[in-house]
Design a protein around this motif. Sequence first.
Motif, mmCIF file in Angstrom:
data_model
loop_
_atom_site.group_PDB
_atom_site.id
_atom_site.type_symbol
_atom_site.label_atom_id
_atom_site.label_comp_id
_atom_site.label_asym_id
_atom_site.label_seq_id
_atom_site.Cartn_x
_atom_site.Cartn_y
_atom_site.Cartn_z
ATOM 1 N N LEU A 145 3.399 42.949 -137.783
ATOM 2 C CA LEU A 145 3.617 43.112 -136.345
ATOM 3 C C LEU A 145 2.338 42.999 -135.528
ATOM 4 O O LEU A 145 2.335 42.449 -134.435
ATOM 5 C CB LEU A 145 4.281 44.466 -136.071
ATOM 6 C CG LEU A 145 5.617 44.703 -136.787
ATOM 7 C CD1 LEU A 145 6.118 46.106 -136.505
ATOM 8 C CD2 LEU A 145 6.636 43.668 -136.360
ATOM 9 N N VAL A 182 6.931 52.118 -138.385
ATOM 10 C CA VAL A 182 6.126 51.019 -138.918
ATOM 11 C C VAL A 182 5.382 51.509 -140.151
ATOM 12 O O VAL A 182 5.234 52.715 -140.361
ATOM 13 C CB VAL A 182 5.107 50.496 -137.874
ATOM 14 C CG1 VAL A 182 5.798 49.812 -136.713
ATOM 15 C CG2 VAL A 182 4.208 51.632 -137.372
ATOM 16 N N ARG A 230 2.830 46.758 -139.992
ATOM 17 C CA ARG A 230 3.965 45.947 -140.421
ATOM 18 C C ARG A 230 5.268 46.695 -140.162
ATOM 19 O O ARG A 230 5.269 47.918 -139.962
ATOM 20 C CB ARG A 230 3.853 45.619 -141.908
ATOM 21 C CG ARG A 230 2.563 44.913 -142.273
ATOM 22 C CD ARG A 230 2.420 44.718 -143.748
ATOM 23 N NE ARG A 230 2.379 45.969 -144.476
ATOM 24 C CZ ARG A 230 2.105 46.074 -145.769
ATOM 25 N NH1 ARG A 230 1.871 44.992 -146.476
ATOM 26 N NH2 ARG A 230 2.077 47.242 -146.366
ATOM 27 N N GLU A 231 6.366 45.963 -140.184
ATOM 28 C CA GLU A 231 7.648 46.629 -140.021
ATOM 29 C C GLU A 231 7.881 47.554 -141.213
ATOM 30 O O GLU A 231 7.479 47.258 -142.340
ATOM 31 C CB GLU A 231 8.790 45.625 -139.877
ATOM 32 C CG GLU A 231 9.053 44.768 -141.098
ATOM 33 C CD GLU A 231 10.278 43.897 -140.915
ATOM 34 O OE1 GLU A 231 11.296 44.401 -140.411
ATOM 35 O OE2 GLU A 231 10.213 42.702 -141.274
ATOM 36 N N ARG A 260 7.667 41.619 -141.944
ATOM 37 C CA ARG A 260 6.887 41.076 -140.835
ATOM 38 C C ARG A 260 5.587 41.847 -140.615
ATOM 39 O O ARG A 260 5.549 43.074 -140.706
ATOM 40 C CB ARG A 260 7.694 41.108 -139.547
ATOM 41 C CG ARG A 260 8.869 40.146 -139.498
ATOM 42 C CD ARG A 260 9.455 40.148 -138.110
ATOM 43 N NE ARG A 260 8.471 39.674 -137.132
ATOM 44 C CZ ARG A 260 8.574 39.879 -135.825
ATOM 45 N NH1 ARG A 260 9.581 40.576 -135.332
ATOM 46 N NH2 ARG A 260 7.658 39.411 -134.990
ATOM 47 N N GLN A 320 8.669 35.300 -139.774
ATOM 48 C CA GLN A 320 9.743 36.273 -139.798
ATOM 49 C C GLN A 320 10.939 35.686 -140.539
ATOM 50 O O GLN A 320 11.197 34.499 -140.474
ATOM 51 C CB GLN A 320 10.148 36.692 -138.383
ATOM 52 C CG GLN A 320 10.502 35.551 -137.450
ATOM 53 C CD GLN A 320 10.824 36.045 -136.051
ATOM 54 O OE1 GLN A 320 11.530 37.016 -135.870
ATOM 55 N NE2 GLN A 320 10.292 35.353 -135.058
#
Length: 206
Positions: free
Chosen positions: A86, A41, A101-102, A84, A78
Motif C-alpha cells: 500500500l 494493515v 501492506r494490506e 498489495r 494488485q
Amino acid sequence: MGGVQHSKLMDSSAVSGLSFLEEGQFSKVYKGYMTTSKVPVSIKVPKVPDFLRKDKKEVKNHIEEAKKLLNSQIRKAQGENIVRCLNVAYDDFRKEIWVVREYVDGTDLETVMKNPSLCPSLLSPEEKMRVAVGIAKGMSYLHGLRYPVVHGDFKPSDILLTAKTKVPRLTNFGLWDFKKYFVEETLPADVVFLNIHQAPEVIFPK
C-alpha cells in the motif's frame, strides 16, 4: 508512532496501534491500523544495524532506497492472489523504513504444512490443487507485468492463506531495493552467499 515525512514517503504517524506479529532473520512484522480509516494493515520493518542508524549518509541512502520501492510498479500491483503493497513510510525517531501492506487475516502455508490439523480441509487432493493453481496465478500475474517481478526467495512462508476461503496470497516480493540493509549489512562477516540471486527478492524496474 510519529515520524517526519520525507518527500513522497508516507508519514509513519498515518499508522497507529501497532502490535507485534512475528520476527524473522531480517525483519519484524507488525499489525497496525491506518489512523484515519482504521483499516488494518501489516507493517514489515527491515532490521537495520545500529551503526547504520547513526550514520546520516546511510540514513539518507536508506530513504532513497525506500522511494524506489514507493515509485515502482510494486505499489500498482494488485490481484486476488497477491498481497498489495500500500505504501512506504519512514519513522524518523527509530530510523526505520516501514513497508505498509494490506493485512491478510489467516496463516501462512508453511505453518499449515507443519500442522495440518489447523486446516484439515486442505488435506484433500482437490483443495491442494486449488491452492496450487492460486499460487501459479499469483506468480503468473507478477511475471506478466510490463516489467516482470521475480520473487527471488519464494517459499511456503511467503504464501498466506485467507482465514475463511483459504485463498493463497503471495507476499514478500519487491524488497530488492532494501538488499543492502536487508541482507548484506545484517549478516556476520564470515557468511557468504553462494548464489548471487539469493534472497530477498528481485525486481526488474521501469
